[in-house]
Design a protein around this motif. Structure first.
Motif, PDB file in Angstrom:
ATOM      1  N   VAL A 346      28.521  19.075  10.811  1.00  0.00           N
ATOM      2  CA  VAL A 346      28.101  19.634   9.525  1.00  0.00           C
ATOM      3  C   VAL A 346      26.583  19.737   9.471  1.00  0.00           C
ATOM      4  O   VAL A 346      26.020  20.703   8.956  1.00  0.00           O
ATOM      5  N   SER A 347      25.913  18.723  10.019  1.00  0.00           N
ATOM      6  CA  SER A 347      24.453  18.709   9.978  1.00  0.00           C
ATOM      7  C   SER A 347      23.907  17.840  11.098  1.00  0.00           C
ATOM      8  O   SER A 347      24.511  16.829  11.475  1.00  0.00           O
ATOM      9  N   SER A 348      22.761  18.233  11.629  1.00  0.00           N
ATOM     10  CA  SER A 348      22.075  17.406  12.620  1.00  0.00           C
ATOM     11  C   SER A 348      21.211  16.354  11.948  1.00  0.00           C
ATOM     12  O   SER A 348      20.584  15.528  12.609  1.00  0.00           O
ATOM     13  N   ASN A 349      21.177  16.392  10.626  1.00  0.00           N
ATOM     14  CA  ASN A 349      20.419  15.413   9.845  1.00  0.00           C
ATOM     15  C   ASN A 349      21.240  14.126   9.744  1.00  0.00           C
ATOM     16  O   ASN A 349      22.330  14.126   9.169  1.00  0.00           O
ATOM     17  N   ILE A 352      22.487  13.030   6.158  1.00  0.00           N
ATOM     18  CA  ILE A 352      23.641  13.769   5.646  1.00  0.00           C
ATOM     19  C   ILE A 352      24.913  13.352   6.381  1.00  0.00           C
ATOM     20  O   ILE A 352      25.960  13.098   5.758  1.00  0.00           O
ATOM     21  N   SER A 353      24.836  13.290   7.705  1.00  0.00           N
ATOM     22  CA  SER A 353      26.011  12.933   8.509  1.00  0.00           C
ATOM     23  C   SER A 353      26.531  11.548   8.156  1.00  0.00           C
ATOM     24  O   SER A 353      27.735  11.329   8.022  1.00  0.00           O
ATOM     25  N   SER A 455      16.326  13.688   2.567  1.00  0.00           N
ATOM     26  CA  SER A 455      16.304  14.680   3.642  1.00  0.00           C
ATOM     27  C   SER A 455      15.041  15.530   3.584  1.00  0.00           C
ATOM     28  O   SER A 455      14.455  15.884   4.604  1.00  0.00           O
TER      29      SER A 455
END
Length: 459
Positions: A346-349, A352-353, A455
């Motif tokens: 969903v996200s490389s962050n 968030i993950s 983020s």
């Protein structure tokens, strides 16, 4: 697709059995093995090894890591109850804020008790009799009591407020090498938001009920004229909580910072991984000893009180361990790996993950502590690597993990939800809507705001 359907059916069965009142200690292994039988690959003839090695492996590891926290916390909670310290705190807050602040009074009383290390289950037992009388006197519908208790006990003091010794704030320390005061600014802001939004919602519900001419309702309250006799002073009652807070602060921020932890290498540990947990355990023990010493002559049977505290630790510990065992079996299935990959994609962050992963797994297990442990066992190394590449501090990851654990965990089959409703003699139909808003919707909303802000600022 078949695996996803099987997982959904597995969760639905866990929820259904919880509604029927069956303990997760019994249902979790049975449903885990049934799930394995239905959607496992090449495992249908190996159910027993998955039970004794995979399920019980996760179960036993949780007991190994967190039994001291559950044990010391339960004994402390029982002593707070037995000495009437908990009742003194609750009475002081509720009486001094007045009838027109009933909701706020009950929330503050629950928050202070949980921040002091009293377990969620014990807080519900202590708060309900007081809340019941106050709601009756203020003519507020009784059905709003569980949602009010949930706001004060299952939200900001469980996951957000820096220094809280609740297990959801303790678990991330082992993985990120942090302490309970991790990311204090984020924690304080999240706490304030949860509190304000929760109070706004419950106040709206009270006003709407009164506009519809709905009052307390036809519920019987037993009068106890001796209930408030010999209640200790508020100053004495809050001392154990102050001891936990100050001791935890001292050991985590000063004492263990000066200790050479190189001896831990032979145990494949570092001081950063264990000092936070040790600080909480030592602090609760010191506070417990203070209560025993200052009240020694007042206990008619101290041994009985201690034994009851010990007994009170077993059910929450075993229930959480059973959920972790169930999660360990789910984690061993290909469907979990697919779910894990989907979340990470969903996200490389990492912020968030991590928030998504923890929330979803806590929803699957209906346990904040169980889901948090399962997620960090599986993904903490990935989150650490991702965060290090972006120079995101472990303290941020700790606080996000703790916050995220307090969202989907309180679905209808959550043990604390079922217990609170039973204590209040109310049903899911009566009161779950307000529990859902205060302990699911609002924490998820606040966590989302924190994740978005973090983020932007840290990535």
């Amino acid at each position: 697709m078949i695996s996803i359907i099987g997982l959904i059916l597995s969760l639905s069965l866990i929820i259904f059995l919880a509604y029927k009142g069956y303990s997760t200690i019994i249902t979790a292994p049975l449903v885990a093995l049934l799930t394995l039988f239905l959607i496992g690959e090449d495992t249908n003839t190996q159910l027993m090894v998955h039970y004794t090695e995979v399920y019980m492996g996760g179960f036993a590891n949780f007991v190994k890591n967190y039994f001291p926290i559950f044990l010391t916390g339960a004994i402390f909670a029982k002593l707070m109850e037995e000495t009437l310290y908990a009742k003194s705190i609750a009475n002081f807050i509720t009486k001094n804020l007045g009838k027109n602040k009933t909701i706020l009074a009950v929330v503050f009383a629950g928050a202070l008790l949980t921040y002091g290390g009293v377990s969620l289950f014990t807080v519900a037992f202590v708060l309900y009799p007081i809340a019941n009388v106050l709601f009756k006197e203020s003519d507020i519908p009784k059905r709003l009591i569980p949602g009010t208790i949930a706001l004060g006990s299952f939200t900001f003091t469980m996951t957000a407020l820096p220094g809280t010794p609740e297990i959801q704030n303790v678990i991330p320390m082992r993985y990120f090498g942090t302490d309970t005061f991790a990311a204090p600014l984020i924690g304080i802001i999240a706490s304030v938001l949860m509190l304000l939004l929760g109070i706004v919602w419950l106040t709206y519900r009270v006003r709407k009920a009164h506009a519809n001419l709905e009052g307390y309702g036809n519920h019987h309250i037993e009068d106890n004229p001796n209930e408030n006799k010999n209640i200790p002073s508020i100053f004495l009652a809050v001392t154990p909580i102050l001891i936990i807070f100050l001791s935890n602060l001292f050991f985590s921020k000063i004492f263990y910072q000066l200790i050479d932890g190189s001896y831990l290498s032979k145990y494949n540990l570092s001081l950063d991984n264990v000092s936070g947990t040790w600080s909480v355990i030592i602090s609760i023990v010191i506070s417990t000893l203070f209560i025993i010493i200052t009240n020694f002559g007042k206990f008619s049977n101290l041994n009985k009180v201690l034994n009851e505290g010990i007994s009170n630790s077993f059910l929450p510990l075993l229930s959480s361990s059973a959920i972790v065992g169930y999660g360990s079996v789910i984690k061993s299935l290909p469907v979990f790996i697919a779910l894990q990959s989907m979340i990470l994609n969903v996200s490389s962050n990492p912020i968030i993950s991590e928030a998504l992963s923890v929330n979803i797994i806590c929803g699957i297990t209906a346990s904040a502590s169980g889901g948090l442990t399962i997620t960090l066992d599986a993904l903490s190394s990935t989150f650490i690597a991702m965060s290090q590449s972006l120079n995101i501090s472990p303290e941020i990851m700790h606080r996000i993990a703790a916050l995220a654990s307090g969202g989907l965990d309180t679905l209808p089959h959550n043990g604390a939800v079922i217990t609170t409703l039973a204590i209040c003699s109310l049903t899911h139909k009566d009161s779950y809507k307000d529990i859902f808003i205060t302990s699911v919707v609002i924490p998820i909303l606040v966590t989302a705001l924190v994740v978005i802000t973090a983020s932007i600022l840290y990535t």
